[in-house]
Write a protein that holds these residues in place. Structure first.
Motif, PDB file in Angstrom:
ATOM      1  N   ASP A   1      -7.615  57.743 -39.958  1.00  0.00           N
ATOM      2  CA  ASP A   1      -8.235  57.141 -38.776  1.00  0.00           C
ATOM      3  C   ASP A   1      -7.370  56.029 -38.153  1.00  0.00           C
ATOM      4  O   ASP A   1      -7.840  55.261 -37.334  1.00  0.00           O
ATOM      5  CB  ASP A   1      -9.622  56.599 -39.117  1.00  0.00           C
ATOM      6  CG  ASP A   1      -9.576  55.475 -40.144  1.00  0.00           C
ATOM      7  OD1 ASP A   1      -8.553  55.328 -40.843  1.00  0.00           O
ATOM      8  OD2 ASP A   1     -10.585  54.744 -40.253  1.00  0.00           O
ATOM      9  N   ASP A   2      -6.109  55.942 -38.527  1.00  0.00           N
ATOM     10  CA  ASP A   2      -5.186  54.934 -37.990  1.00  0.00           C
ATOM     11  C   ASP A   2      -4.721  55.383 -36.607  1.00  0.00           C
ATOM     12  O   ASP A   2      -3.912  56.295 -36.476  1.00  0.00           O
ATOM     13  CB  ASP A   2      -3.988  54.765 -38.942  1.00  0.00           C
ATOM     14  CG  ASP A   2      -3.091  53.598 -38.572  1.00  0.00           C
ATOM     15  OD1 ASP A   2      -3.304  52.976 -37.512  1.00  0.00           O
ATOM     16  OD2 ASP A   2      -2.175  53.302 -39.354  1.00  0.00           O
ATOM     17  N   ASN A   3      -5.251  54.751 -35.565  1.00  0.00           N
ATOM     18  CA  ASN A   3      -4.976  55.151 -34.189  1.00  0.00           C
ATOM     19  C   ASN A   3      -3.951  54.258 -33.495  1.00  0.00           C
ATOM     20  O   ASN A   3      -3.814  54.334 -32.273  1.00  0.00           O
ATOM     21  CB  ASN A   3      -6.276  55.136 -33.371  1.00  0.00           C
ATOM     22  CG  ASN A   3      -7.307  56.088 -33.915  1.00  0.00           C
ATOM     23  OD1 ASN A   3      -6.964  57.079 -34.547  1.00  0.00           O
ATOM     24  ND2 ASN A   3      -8.563  55.794 -33.698  1.00  0.00           N
ATOM     25  N   ARG A   4      -3.266  53.427 -34.243  1.00  0.00           N
ATOM     26  CA  ARG A   4      -2.324  52.490 -33.613  1.00  0.00           C
ATOM     27  C   ARG A   4      -1.114  53.221 -33.055  1.00  0.00           C
ATOM     28  O   ARG A   4      -0.726  54.284 -33.521  1.00  0.00           O
ATOM     29  CB  ARG A   4      -1.841  51.456 -34.631  1.00  0.00           C
ATOM     30  CG  ARG A   4      -2.916  50.526 -35.126  1.00  0.00           C
ATOM     31  CD  ARG A   4      -2.394  49.622 -36.214  1.00  0.00           C
ATOM     32  NE  ARG A   4      -1.974  50.433 -37.359  1.00  0.00           N
ATOM     33  CZ  ARG A   4      -1.209  50.002 -38.342  1.00  0.00           C
ATOM     34  NH1 ARG A   4      -0.770  48.764 -38.336  1.00  0.00           N
ATOM     35  NH2 ARG A   4      -0.885  50.789 -39.341  1.00  0.00           N
ATOM     36  N   SER A   5      -0.505  52.569 -32.073  1.00  0.00           N
ATOM     37  CA  SER A   5       0.742  53.090 -31.525  1.00  0.00           C
ATOM     38  C   SER A   5       1.908  52.432 -32.268  1.00  0.00           C
ATOM     39  O   SER A   5       1.738  51.431 -32.963  1.00  0.00           O
ATOM     40  CB  SER A   5       0.840  52.776 -30.033  1.00  0.00           C
ATOM     41  OG  SER A   5       0.998  51.380 -29.833  1.00  0.00           O
ATOM     42  N   ILE A   6       3.086  53.003 -32.087  1.00  0.00           N
ATOM     43  CA  ILE A   6       4.295  52.412 -32.666  1.00  0.00           C
ATOM     44  C   ILE A   6       4.452  50.984 -32.144  1.00  0.00           C
ATOM     45  O   ILE A   6       4.784  50.069 -32.896  1.00  0.00           O
ATOM     46  CB  ILE A   6       5.544  53.255 -32.290  1.00  0.00           C
ATOM     47  CG1 ILE A   6       5.443  54.668 -32.831  1.00  0.00           C
ATOM     48  CG2 ILE A   6       6.824  52.563 -32.709  1.00  0.00           C
ATOM     49  CD1 ILE A   6       5.767  54.856 -34.266  1.00  0.00           C
ATOM     50  N   THR A   7       4.204  50.803 -30.857  1.00  0.00           N
ATOM     51  CA  THR A   7       4.331  49.481 -30.244  1.00  0.00           C
ATOM     52  C   THR A   7       3.410  48.474 -30.913  1.00  0.00           C
ATOM     53  O   THR A   7       3.829  47.355 -31.230  1.00  0.00           O
ATOM     54  CB  THR A   7       4.025  49.548 -28.734  1.00  0.00           C
ATOM     55  OG1 THR A   7       4.908  50.503 -28.139  1.00  0.00           O
ATOM     56  CG2 THR A   7       4.194  48.212 -28.072  1.00  0.00           C
ATOM     57  N   GLU A   8       2.156  48.842 -31.137  1.00  0.00           N
ATOM     58  CA  GLU A   8       1.207  47.935 -31.790  1.00  0.00           C
ATOM     59  C   GLU A   8       1.691  47.537 -33.177  1.00  0.00           C
ATOM     60  O   GLU A   8       1.583  46.370 -33.569  1.00  0.00           O
ATOM     61  CB  GLU A   8      -0.176  48.579 -31.892  1.00  0.00           C
ATOM     62  CG  GLU A   8      -0.893  48.716 -30.576  1.00  0.00           C
ATOM     63  CD  GLU A   8      -2.185  49.509 -30.708  1.00  0.00           C
ATOM     64  OE1 GLU A   8      -3.246  48.938 -30.423  1.00  0.00           O
ATOM     65  OE2 GLU A   8      -2.111  50.697 -31.097  1.00  0.00           O
ATOM     66  N   LEU A   9       2.211  48.499 -33.926  1.00  0.00           N
ATOM     67  CA  LEU A   9       2.716  48.220 -35.262  1.00  0.00           C
ATOM     68  C   LEU A   9       3.903  47.260 -35.200  1.00  0.00           C
ATOM     69  O   LEU A   9       3.952  46.274 -35.945  1.00  0.00           O
ATOM     70  CB  LEU A   9       3.122  49.508 -35.966  1.00  0.00           C
ATOM     71  CG  LEU A   9       3.728  49.341 -37.365  1.00  0.00           C
ATOM     72  CD1 LEU A   9       2.714  48.738 -38.325  1.00  0.00           C
ATOM     73  CD2 LEU A   9       4.233  50.671 -37.875  1.00  0.00           C
ATOM     74  N   LEU A  10       4.857  47.527 -34.309  1.00  0.00           N
ATOM     75  CA  LEU A  10       6.026  46.652 -34.184  1.00  0.00           C
ATOM     76  C   LEU A  10       5.622  45.239 -33.800  1.00  0.00           C
ATOM     77  O   LEU A  10       6.116  44.263 -34.373  1.00  0.00           O
ATOM     78  CB  LEU A  10       7.005  47.218 -33.152  1.00  0.00           C
ATOM     79  CG  LEU A  10       7.764  48.468 -33.563  1.00  0.00           C
ATOM     80  CD1 LEU A  10       8.531  49.032 -32.369  1.00  0.00           C
ATOM     81  CD2 LEU A  10       8.706  48.178 -34.715  1.00  0.00           C
ATOM     82  N   VAL A  11       4.731  45.117 -32.826  1.00  0.00           N
ATOM     83  CA  VAL A  11       4.295  43.792 -32.378  1.00  0.00           C
ATOM     84  C   VAL A  11       3.640  43.031 -33.516  1.00  0.00           C
ATOM     85  O   VAL A  11       3.969  41.865 -33.768  1.00  0.00           O
ATOM     86  CB  VAL A  11       3.354  43.903 -31.161  1.00  0.00           C
ATOM     87  CG1 VAL A  11       2.652  42.581 -30.876  1.00  0.00           C
ATOM     88  CG2 VAL A  11       4.133  44.361 -29.930  1.00  0.00           C
TER      89      VAL A  11
END
Length: 155
Positions: A47-57
């Motif tokens: 259920d992990d819906n994060r984007s790559i950008t969200e993770l990097l930030v």
């Protein structure tokens, strides 16, 4: 039981430094892409819906040390853009440029540089919300200007 285990772990350990490694070659591209972690098979859970950008930030904002790796694969101008982006996300992080992640290990191990209270308040957006005096107006930062044209007759 998990809460007891977590408390036991906190009682017998400490975080020395919170290091994140970013890839100088791909960082800016990944920051611009809206690709989800799941599209690359990198999600932590189903259920992990994060984007790559969200993770990097989130990783850059929480780190107190950011290793910018593969510095030899980008131009000096591109490296500067990467470092500016990191600095915009986390003004207090120590930024260390690396090639093949080669660093003086003493810079991150045994440094006792991690301070949870400081890092949890270090995100640039939090500082901007808490201290309006530190915010540089967009007009100055980006050279934005405006004017109003008034006349009785149209152009």
């Amino acid at each position: 039981l998990l809460q007891q285990d977590a408390q036991c772990l906190l009682d017998c350990t400490e975080i020395d430094s919170m290091v994140t490694v970013i890839d100088a070659f791909n960082f800016l591209k990944d920051m611009k892409d809206a690709e989800d972690l799941s599209e690359r098979g990198l999600q932590a859970r189903d259920d992990d819906n994060r984007s790559i950008t969200e993770l990097l930030v989130s990783q850059v904002e929480f780190a107190n040390v950011v290793l910018v790796n593969k510095c030899d694969t980008v131009s000096p101008e591109e490296l500067q853009k990467v470092k500016q982006t990191v600095r915009a996300l986390n003004a207090d992080a120590q930024i260390i440029e690396t090639i093949h992640s080669n660093i003086d290990i003493g810079a991150i191990i045994g440094s006792k540089s991690f301070d949870f209270d400081r890092v949890s308040q270090s995100a640039t957006w939090i500082k901007a919300m808490n201290n309006h005096d530190l915010k540089i107006p967009e007009t100055e930062e980006y050279g934005i200007g405006s004017f109003v044209y008034r006349a009785r007759r149209p152009f």
